[in-house]
Design a protein around this motif. Structure first.
Motif, PDB file in Angstrom:
ATOM      1  N   PRO A   1       0.881  -1.160  -0.007  1.00 27.82           N
ATOM      2  CA  PRO A   1       0.055   0.087  -0.094  1.00 27.82           C
ATOM      3  C   PRO A   1       0.843   1.347   0.096  1.00 27.82           C
ATOM      4  CG  PRO A   1      -0.869  -1.458   1.390  1.00 27.82           C
ATOM      5  CD  PRO A   1       0.702  -1.878   1.169  1.00 27.82           C
ATOM      6  N   PHE A   2       0.427   2.118  -0.751  1.00 29.49           N
ATOM      7  CA  PHE A   2       1.391   3.658  -0.672  1.00 29.49           C
ATOM      8  C   PHE A   2       1.217   4.450   0.596  1.00 29.49           C
ATOM      9  CE2 PHE A   2      -3.060   4.947  -1.158  1.00 29.49           C
ATOM     10  CZ  PHE A   2      -3.191   6.252  -0.605  1.00 29.49           C
ATOM     11  N   ASP A   3       0.451   4.012   1.314  1.00 29.47           N
ATOM     12  CA  ASP A   3       0.352   4.427   2.657  1.00 29.47           C
ATOM     13  C   ASP A   3       0.881   3.733   3.814  1.00 29.47           C
ATOM     14  OD1 ASP A   3      -1.905   3.052   2.681  1.00 29.47           O
ATOM     15  OD2 ASP A   3      -3.232   4.699   3.589  1.00 29.47           O
ATOM     16  N   LEU A   4       1.551   2.545   3.478  1.00 29.93           N
ATOM     17  CA  LEU A   4       1.782   1.891   4.722  1.00 29.93           C
ATOM     18  C   LEU A   4       2.703   2.470   5.926  1.00 29.93           C
ATOM     19  CD1 LEU A   4       1.816  -1.324   5.255  1.00 29.93           C
ATOM     20  CD2 LEU A   4       3.965  -1.346   4.453  1.00 29.93           C
ATOM     21  N   LEU A   5       3.697   3.411   5.768  1.00 31.92           N
ATOM     22  CA  LEU A   5       4.140   4.112   6.589  1.00 31.92           C
ATOM     23  C   LEU A   5       3.209   4.960   7.689  1.00 31.92           C
ATOM     24  CD1 LEU A   5       6.733   4.849   8.122  1.00 31.92           C
ATOM     25  CD2 LEU A   5       7.180   6.518   6.235  1.00 31.92           C
ATOM     26  N   ARG A   6       2.409   5.563   6.908  1.00 30.65           N
ATOM     27  CA  ARG A   6       1.296   6.225   7.546  1.00 30.65           C
ATOM     28  C   ARG A   6       0.316   5.635   8.600  1.00 30.65           C
ATOM     29  NH1 ARG A   6      -1.834  11.107   7.131  1.00 30.65           N
ATOM     30  NH2 ARG A   6      -3.769  10.824   7.773  1.00 30.65           N
ATOM     31  N   ARG A   7       0.167   4.471   7.912  1.00 31.91           N
ATOM     32  CA  ARG A   7      -0.715   3.446   8.770  1.00 31.91           C
ATOM     33  C   ARG A   7       0.243   3.121  10.235  1.00 31.91           C
ATOM     34  NH1 ARG A   7      -3.346  -0.816   4.698  1.00 31.91           N
ATOM     35  NH2 ARG A   7      -4.001   0.833   2.947  1.00 31.91           N
TER      36      ARG A   7
ATOM     37  N   SER B   1       9.014  10.000  -2.663  1.00 32.31           N
ATOM     38  CA  SER B   1       8.027   9.185  -3.244  1.00 32.31           C
ATOM     39  C   SER B   1       6.714   9.204  -2.171  1.00 32.31           C
ATOM     40  CB  SER B   1       8.574   7.893  -3.182  1.00 32.31           C
ATOM     41  OG  SER B   1       9.001   7.190  -1.971  1.00 32.31           O
ATOM     42  N   ARG B   2       5.805   8.354  -2.814  1.00 32.96           N
ATOM     43  CA  ARG B   2       4.322   8.409  -2.306  1.00 32.96           C
ATOM     44  C   ARG B   2       4.372   7.830  -0.806  1.00 32.96           C
ATOM     45  NH1 ARG B   2       0.140   5.098  -5.642  1.00 32.96           N
ATOM     46  NH2 ARG B   2       1.681   3.541  -5.307  1.00 32.96           N
TER      47      ARG B   2
ATOM     48  N   ASP C   1       0.040  18.242   1.264  1.00 31.04           N
ATOM     49  CA  ASP C   1       0.790  17.549   0.367  1.00 31.04           C
ATOM     50  C   ASP C   1       2.254  18.086   0.404  1.00 31.04           C
ATOM     51  OD1 ASP C   1       0.854  20.287  -0.546  1.00 31.04           O
ATOM     52  OD2 ASP C   1      -0.388  19.748  -2.279  1.00 31.04           O
ATOM     53  N   LYS C   2       2.965  17.554  -0.802  1.00 23.44           N
ATOM     54  CA  LYS C   2       4.413  18.040  -0.715  1.00 23.44           C
ATOM     55  C   LYS C   2       4.810  19.581  -0.569  1.00 23.44           C
ATOM     56  CE  LYS C   2       4.431  17.254  -5.597  1.00 23.44           C
ATOM     57  NZ  LYS C   2       3.228  16.620  -5.567  1.00 23.44           N
ATOM     58  N   HIS C   3       3.608  20.329  -1.111  1.00 23.69           N
ATOM     59  CA  HIS C   3       4.088  21.742  -1.137  1.00 23.69           C
ATOM     60  C   HIS C   3       3.426  22.564   0.091  1.00 23.69           C
ATOM     61  CE1 HIS C   3       5.190  21.568  -5.579  1.00 23.69           C
ATOM     62  NE2 HIS C   3       4.221  20.794  -5.781  1.00 23.69           N
ATOM     63  N   SER C   4       2.719  21.987   1.111  1.00 16.46           N
ATOM     64  CA  SER C   4       2.428  22.243   2.227  1.00 16.46           C
ATOM     65  C   SER C   4       3.806  23.058   3.190  1.00 16.46           C
ATOM     66  CB  SER C   4       1.764  21.169   3.238  1.00 16.46           C
ATOM     67  OG  SER C   4       2.638  20.565   3.678  1.00 16.46           O
ATOM     68  N   GLY C   5       3.046  24.028   3.813  1.00 17.80           N
ATOM     69  CA  GLY C   5       4.057  24.809   4.654  1.00 17.80           C
ATOM     70  C   GLY C   5       4.704  23.775   5.639  1.00 17.80           C
ATOM     71  N   LEU C   6       3.946  22.695   5.981  1.00 15.50           N
ATOM     72  CA  LEU C   6       4.660  21.757   7.049  1.00 15.50           C
ATOM     73  C   LEU C   6       5.929  21.058   6.433  1.00 15.50           C
ATOM     74  CD1 LEU C   6       4.231  20.084   9.774  1.00 15.50           C
ATOM     75  CD2 LEU C   6       3.101  18.517   8.125  1.00 15.50           C
ATOM     76  N   LEU C   7       6.012  21.000   5.253  1.00 17.28           N
ATOM     77  CA  LEU C   7       7.223  20.443   4.564  1.00 17.28           C
ATOM     78  C   LEU C   7       8.221  21.627   3.962  1.00 17.28           C
ATOM     79  CD1 LEU C   7       8.653  17.736   4.251  1.00 17.28           C
ATOM     80  CD2 LEU C   7       7.717  17.649   2.097  1.00 17.28           C
ATOM     81  N   SER C   8       7.617  22.289   3.019  1.00 15.83           N
ATOM     82  CA  SER C   8       8.574  23.420   2.503  1.00 15.83           C
ATOM     83  C   SER C   8       8.999  24.315   3.263  1.00 15.83           C
ATOM     84  CB  SER C   8       7.758  24.011   1.182  1.00 15.83           C
ATOM     85  OG  SER C   8       6.498  24.543   1.855  1.00 15.83           O
ATOM     86  N   HIS C   9       8.303  24.878   4.576  1.00 13.16           N
ATOM     87  CA  HIS C   9       8.637  25.931   5.138  1.00 13.16           C
ATOM     88  C   HIS C   9       9.780  25.490   5.934  1.00 13.16           C
ATOM     89  CE1 HIS C   9       8.530  29.453   7.460  1.00 13.16           C
ATOM     90  NE2 HIS C   9       8.601  28.785   8.757  1.00 13.16           N
TER      91      HIS C   9
ATOM     92  N   TRP D   1       8.184   4.362  -7.447  1.00 13.60           N
ATOM     93  CA  TRP D   1       6.873   4.335  -7.823  1.00 13.60           C
ATOM     94  C   TRP D   1       6.212   3.961  -6.248  1.00 13.60           C
ATOM     95  CZ3 TRP D   1       9.972   0.902  -9.973  1.00 13.60           C
ATOM     96  CH2 TRP D   1       9.992  -0.633  -9.294  1.00 13.60           C
ATOM     97  N   ILE D   2       6.885   3.633  -5.237  1.00 18.97           N
ATOM     98  CA  ILE D   2       6.489   3.407  -3.940  1.00 18.97           C
ATOM     99  C   ILE D   2       6.480   4.342  -3.196  1.00 18.97           C
ATOM    100  CG2 ILE D   2       6.953   1.876  -1.843  1.00 18.97           C
ATOM    101  CD1 ILE D   2       8.219  -0.165  -3.655  1.00 18.97           C
TER     102      ILE D   2
END
Length: 287
Positions: free
Chosen positions: A1-7, A86-87, A97-105, A286-287
Protein backbone atom coordinates in the motif's frame (compact mmCIF):
# COMPACT_ATOMS: atom_id res chain seq x y z
CA UNK A 1 0.00 0.00 0.00
CA UNK A 2 1.22 3.50 -0.80
CA UNK A 3 0.34 4.70 2.74
CA UNK A 4 1.88 1.84 4.71
CA UNK A 5 4.19 4.17 6.63
CA UNK A 6 1.29 6.42 7.58
CA UNK A 7 -0.66 3.42 8.85
CA UNK A 8 2.30 2.41 11.01
CA UNK A 9 2.49 5.83 12.61
CA UNK A 10 -1.25 5.79 13.23
CA UNK A 11 -1.00 2.39 14.87
CA UNK A 12 1.64 3.54 17.38
CA UNK A 13 -0.14 6.82 18.18
CA UNK A 14 -2.17 7.02 21.37
CA UNK A 15 -4.58 9.49 19.80
CA UNK A 16 -5.04 12.16 17.11
CA UNK A 17 -2.85 14.69 18.92
CA UNK A 18 -0.04 12.15 19.21
CA UNK A 19 -0.23 11.37 15.49
CA UNK A 20 -0.12 15.04 14.54
CA UNK A 21 3.00 15.42 16.66
CA UNK A 22 4.60 12.40 15.00
CA UNK A 23 3.64 13.74 11.58
CA UNK A 24 5.22 17.09 12.38
CA UNK A 25 8.46 15.46 13.55
CA UNK A 26 8.49 13.25 10.46
CA UNK A 27 8.01 16.22 8.11
CA UNK A 28 10.76 18.25 9.77
CA UNK A 29 13.28 15.41 9.68
CA UNK A 30 12.38 14.58 6.06
CA UNK A 31 12.79 18.23 5.06
CA UNK A 32 16.19 18.64 6.74
CA UNK A 33 17.38 15.27 5.48
CA UNK A 34 16.35 16.09 1.91
CA UNK A 35 18.12 19.46 1.81
CA UNK A 36 21.26 18.04 3.40
CA UNK A 37 21.30 15.13 0.95
CA UNK A 38 21.01 17.52 -1.97
CA UNK A 39 23.90 19.72 -0.83
CA UNK A 40 26.17 16.72 -0.27
CA UNK A 41 25.03 14.92 -3.41
CA UNK A 42 23.93 11.79 -1.56
CA UNK A 43 22.20 9.28 -3.81
CA UNK A 44 20.97 5.69 -3.73
CA UNK A 45 18.01 6.71 -1.57
CA UNK A 46 15.88 3.60 -1.79
CA UNK A 47 13.58 3.00 1.16
CA UNK A 48 15.94 0.49 2.75
CA UNK A 49 18.36 3.37 3.35
CA UNK A 50 15.93 5.09 5.71
CA UNK A 51 15.44 4.11 9.34
CA UNK A 52 12.44 5.31 11.34
CA UNK A 53 12.60 5.97 15.06
CA UNK A 54 9.12 4.98 16.21
CA UNK A 55 9.27 6.97 19.45
CA UNK A 56 9.17 10.32 17.63
CA UNK A 57 8.90 9.39 13.89
CA UNK A 58 12.29 10.91 13.05
CA UNK A 59 13.99 9.64 9.90
CA UNK A 60 17.57 8.41 10.13
CA UNK A 61 19.53 8.00 6.86
CA UNK A 62 22.10 5.24 6.38
CA UNK A 63 24.53 4.12 3.65
CA UNK A 64 26.39 7.10 2.21
CA UNK A 65 28.46 5.17 -0.31
CA UNK A 66 26.95 7.16 -3.17
CA UNK A 67 27.87 10.72 -2.22
CA UNK A 68 29.08 14.01 -3.71
CA UNK A 69 27.19 13.56 -6.97
CA UNK A 70 28.66 10.20 -7.95
CA UNK A 71 25.14 8.99 -8.70
CA UNK A 72 24.82 11.50 -11.54
CA UNK A 73 28.17 11.28 -13.26
CA UNK A 74 29.40 7.75 -12.54
CA UNK A 75 26.46 5.33 -12.35
CA UNK A 76 25.12 3.59 -15.45
CA UNK A 77 21.68 5.07 -14.78
CA UNK A 78 22.16 8.72 -13.72
CA UNK A 79 20.20 9.70 -10.63
CA UNK A 80 18.16 12.74 -11.61
CA UNK A 81 16.20 13.21 -8.40
CA UNK A 82 17.86 15.44 -5.76
CA UNK A 83 16.30 13.44 -2.91
CA UNK A 84 13.51 10.94 -2.33
CA UNK A 85 9.96 12.26 -2.15
CA UNK A 86 8.05 9.16 -3.21
CA UNK A 87 4.44 8.37 -2.25
CA UNK A 88 5.37 6.30 0.79
CA UNK A 89 7.00 9.34 2.38
CA UNK A 90 4.65 12.09 1.24
CA UNK A 91 1.51 10.12 2.15
CA UNK A 92 2.37 10.62 5.83
CA UNK A 93 1.58 14.31 5.38
CA UNK A 94 -2.00 13.72 4.15
CA UNK A 95 -4.28 15.57 3.83
CA UNK A 96 -1.45 18.06 3.27
CA UNK A 97 0.75 17.62 0.21
CA UNK A 98 4.41 18.05 -0.65
CA UNK A 99 3.95 21.79 -1.20
CA UNK A 100 2.44 22.40 2.23
CA UNK A 101 4.09 24.70 4.72
CA UNK A 102 4.64 21.74 7.03
CA UNK A 103 7.33 20.49 4.65
CA UNK A 104 8.41 23.33 2.36
CA UNK A 105 8.70 25.91 5.15
CA UNK A 106 11.15 23.69 7.05
CA UNK A 107 13.10 23.04 3.84
CA UNK A 108 13.39 26.79 3.24
CA UNK A 109 14.60 27.34 6.80
CA UNK A 110 17.15 24.54 6.47
CA UNK A 111 18.45 25.79 3.10
CA UNK A 112 18.63 29.36 4.42
CA UNK A 113 20.68 28.17 7.39
CA UNK A 114 23.09 26.24 5.17
CA UNK A 115 23.43 29.14 2.70
CA UNK A 116 24.36 31.45 5.54
CA UNK A 117 27.98 32.61 5.05
CA UNK A 118 29.18 31.17 8.36
CA UNK A 119 27.50 27.78 7.85
CA UNK A 120 28.68 27.60 4.24
CA UNK A 121 32.29 28.19 5.26
CA UNK A 122 32.11 25.51 7.95
CA UNK A 123 30.57 22.95 5.60
CA UNK A 124 33.02 23.59 2.75
CA UNK A 125 35.98 23.44 5.12
CA UNK A 126 34.76 20.05 6.33
CA UNK A 127 34.51 18.86 2.73
CA UNK A 128 38.11 19.98 2.19
CA UNK A 129 39.14 17.51 4.89
CA UNK A 130 37.49 14.67 2.98
CA UNK A 131 39.36 15.63 -0.18
CA UNK A 132 42.77 16.15 1.41
CA UNK A 133 42.64 13.09 3.69
CA UNK A 134 41.35 10.82 0.91
CA UNK A 135 38.83 9.20 3.22
CA UNK A 136 36.52 8.68 0.27
CA UNK A 137 37.28 7.42 -3.21
CA UNK A 138 35.68 10.25 -5.17
CA UNK A 139 36.68 8.76 -8.52
CA UNK A 140 35.67 5.14 -8.34
CA UNK A 141 32.47 4.10 -10.17
CA UNK A 142 29.99 3.01 -7.55
CA UNK A 143 28.54 0.17 -9.60
CA UNK A 144 31.72 -1.47 -10.87
CA UNK A 145 31.40 -5.24 -10.76
CA UNK A 146 34.80 -5.78 -9.16
CA UNK A 147 38.12 -4.06 -8.44
CA UNK A 148 39.52 -5.03 -11.84
CA UNK A 149 36.64 -3.32 -13.64
CA UNK A 150 36.95 -0.23 -11.45
CA UNK A 151 40.67 -0.01 -12.19
CA UNK A 152 40.05 -0.47 -15.92
CA UNK A 153 37.48 2.35 -15.90
CA UNK A 154 39.75 4.65 -13.91
CA UNK A 155 42.53 4.17 -16.46
CA UNK A 156 40.23 5.69 -19.08
CA UNK A 157 39.90 8.89 -17.07
CA UNK A 158 40.62 12.05 -19.12
CA UNK A 159 43.64 14.13 -18.12
CA UNK A 160 42.11 17.50 -19.06
CA UNK A 161 38.95 19.35 -18.05
CA UNK A 162 36.93 18.70 -14.85
CA UNK A 163 37.79 14.99 -14.91
CA UNK A 164 41.46 15.85 -14.38
CA UNK A 165 40.55 17.09 -10.91
CA UNK A 166 37.16 15.56 -10.24
CA UNK A 167 37.43 16.06 -6.48
CA UNK A 168 37.79 19.81 -6.95
CA UNK A 169 34.88 19.79 -9.40
CA UNK A 170 32.57 18.10 -6.89
CA UNK A 171 33.68 20.61 -4.26
CA UNK A 172 32.70 23.50 -6.56
CA UNK A 173 29.33 21.87 -7.29
CA UNK A 174 28.55 21.80 -3.56
CA UNK A 175 29.68 25.43 -3.30
CA UNK A 176 27.42 26.38 -6.23
CA UNK A 177 24.45 24.75 -4.51
CA UNK A 178 25.14 26.80 -1.40
CA UNK A 179 25.40 29.93 -3.55
CA UNK A 180 21.89 29.29 -4.87
CA UNK A 181 22.60 28.18 -8.41
CA UNK A 182 19.54 26.69 -10.14
CA UNK A 183 19.31 22.90 -9.53
CA UNK A 184 18.49 22.24 -13.20
CA UNK A 185 21.65 24.04 -14.35
CA UNK A 186 23.87 22.07 -11.98
CA UNK A 187 22.19 18.79 -12.90
CA UNK A 188 22.69 19.45 -16.60
CA UNK A 189 26.37 20.31 -16.06
CA UNK A 190 26.97 17.09 -14.13
CA UNK A 191 25.19 15.10 -16.83
CA UNK A 192 27.40 16.63 -19.51
CA UNK A 193 30.38 15.41 -17.50
CA UNK A 194 29.37 11.88 -18.49
CA UNK A 195 30.14 12.59 -22.16
CA UNK A 196 33.84 13.08 -21.45
CA UNK A 197 34.15 10.63 -18.59
CA UNK A 198 35.78 7.22 -18.36
CA UNK A 199 32.49 5.49 -19.18
CA UNK A 200 31.41 7.76 -22.03
CA UNK A 201 31.22 4.91 -24.55
CA UNK A 202 27.60 4.02 -23.69
CA UNK A 203 28.80 3.49 -20.11
CA UNK A 204 29.56 -0.09 -21.17
CA UNK A 205 25.88 -0.86 -21.58
CA UNK A 206 23.83 -0.23 -24.74
CA UNK A 207 20.73 0.71 -22.73
CA UNK A 208 22.40 3.39 -20.64
CA UNK A 209 20.51 6.64 -21.38
CA UNK A 210 22.16 9.16 -23.68
CA UNK A 211 22.96 12.56 -22.22
CA UNK A 212 21.10 14.44 -24.95
CA UNK A 213 17.96 12.41 -24.30
CA UNK A 214 18.11 13.16 -20.57
CA UNK A 215 18.70 16.87 -21.21
CA UNK A 216 15.63 16.85 -23.46
CA UNK A 217 13.59 15.42 -20.58
CA UNK A 218 14.88 18.19 -18.29
CA UNK A 219 13.97 20.83 -20.86
CA UNK A 220 10.40 19.53 -21.00
CA UNK A 221 10.33 19.46 -17.20
CA UNK A 222 11.25 23.16 -17.01
CA UNK A 223 8.58 24.07 -19.57
CA UNK A 224 5.91 22.15 -17.62
CA UNK A 225 6.70 24.06 -14.43
CA UNK A 226 5.81 27.36 -16.07
CA UNK A 227 8.17 29.30 -13.81
CA UNK A 228 9.17 31.71 -16.58
CA UNK A 229 12.74 30.37 -16.68
CA UNK A 230 14.41 29.92 -20.06
CA UNK A 231 15.14 26.17 -20.46
CA UNK A 232 17.92 26.82 -22.98
CA UNK A 233 19.64 29.16 -20.54
CA UNK A 234 19.34 26.74 -17.61
CA UNK A 235 20.67 23.80 -19.62
CA UNK A 236 23.55 25.71 -21.21
CA UNK A 237 25.94 25.54 -18.25
CA UNK A 238 29.26 23.91 -19.10
CA UNK A 239 30.95 21.74 -16.42
CA UNK A 240 34.18 23.73 -16.73
CA UNK A 241 32.41 26.99 -15.82
CA UNK A 242 31.61 25.67 -12.35
CA UNK A 243 35.32 25.51 -11.53
CA UNK A 244 36.00 29.13 -12.45
CA UNK A 245 36.91 31.59 -9.74
CA UNK A 246 34.28 33.84 -8.22
CA UNK A 247 35.70 36.84 -10.12
CA UNK A 248 34.81 35.29 -13.49
CA UNK A 249 31.30 34.17 -12.56
CA UNK A 250 29.50 37.44 -13.16
CA UNK A 251 27.84 36.06 -16.29
CA UNK A 252 26.44 33.16 -14.24
CA UNK A 253 24.57 35.33 -11.73
CA UNK A 254 21.39 34.93 -13.79
CA UNK A 255 21.44 31.23 -12.88
CA UNK A 256 21.25 32.01 -9.15
CA UNK A 257 17.83 31.97 -7.51
CA UNK A 258 16.29 32.70 -4.12
CA UNK A 259 15.97 30.09 -1.40
CA UNK A 260 12.18 29.59 -1.87
CA UNK A 261 12.64 29.25 -5.64
CA UNK A 262 15.50 26.78 -5.12
CA UNK A 263 13.41 24.65 -2.77
CA UNK A 264 10.41 24.73 -5.12
CA UNK A 265 12.59 23.64 -8.03
CA UNK A 266 14.00 20.73 -5.99
CA UNK A 267 10.55 19.53 -4.93
CA UNK A 268 9.30 19.68 -8.52
CA UNK A 269 12.32 17.74 -9.76
CA UNK A 270 11.94 15.08 -7.04
CA UNK A 271 8.24 14.50 -7.74
CA UNK A 272 7.96 14.79 -11.53
CA UNK A 273 6.61 11.42 -12.81
CA UNK A 274 8.55 11.83 -16.07
CA UNK A 275 11.76 12.07 -14.04
CA UNK A 276 10.90 9.28 -11.60
CA UNK A 277 10.11 6.79 -14.35
CA UNK A 278 13.62 7.21 -15.75
CA UNK A 279 15.40 6.18 -12.57
CA UNK A 280 17.08 2.85 -11.88
CA UNK A 281 14.40 0.25 -11.13
CA UNK A 282 16.15 -0.70 -7.89
CA UNK A 283 15.20 2.67 -6.37
CA UNK A 284 11.51 1.72 -6.75
CA UNK A 285 10.45 5.33 -7.06
CA UNK A 286 6.83 4.28 -7.59
CA UNK A 287 6.53 3.19 -3.95
Amino acid sequence: PFDLLRRQLLSVSSGPEAFLMLRQNFAKSLACLSISSYILGIGDRHLENFLLRQTDASLIPIDFGCSFGIGISMLIYPELIPFRFSRQLTSVLAPLDKHSGLLSHTMIQCMSALRNAESKELLLNTMEVFMNEKLLDWNSPGDAINEQEAESINQERPTVGPWSNITRFRFHVASAKLNGMHPISLLSAELKLREDGPRSSSFRYPYSPKVDDVLSVLEKHVRRQGSGSDPKLLLNLDPGEIMKTEDTKDNMEKLHITVPAQVQSLISLATDPCILMRQYAGLRTWI
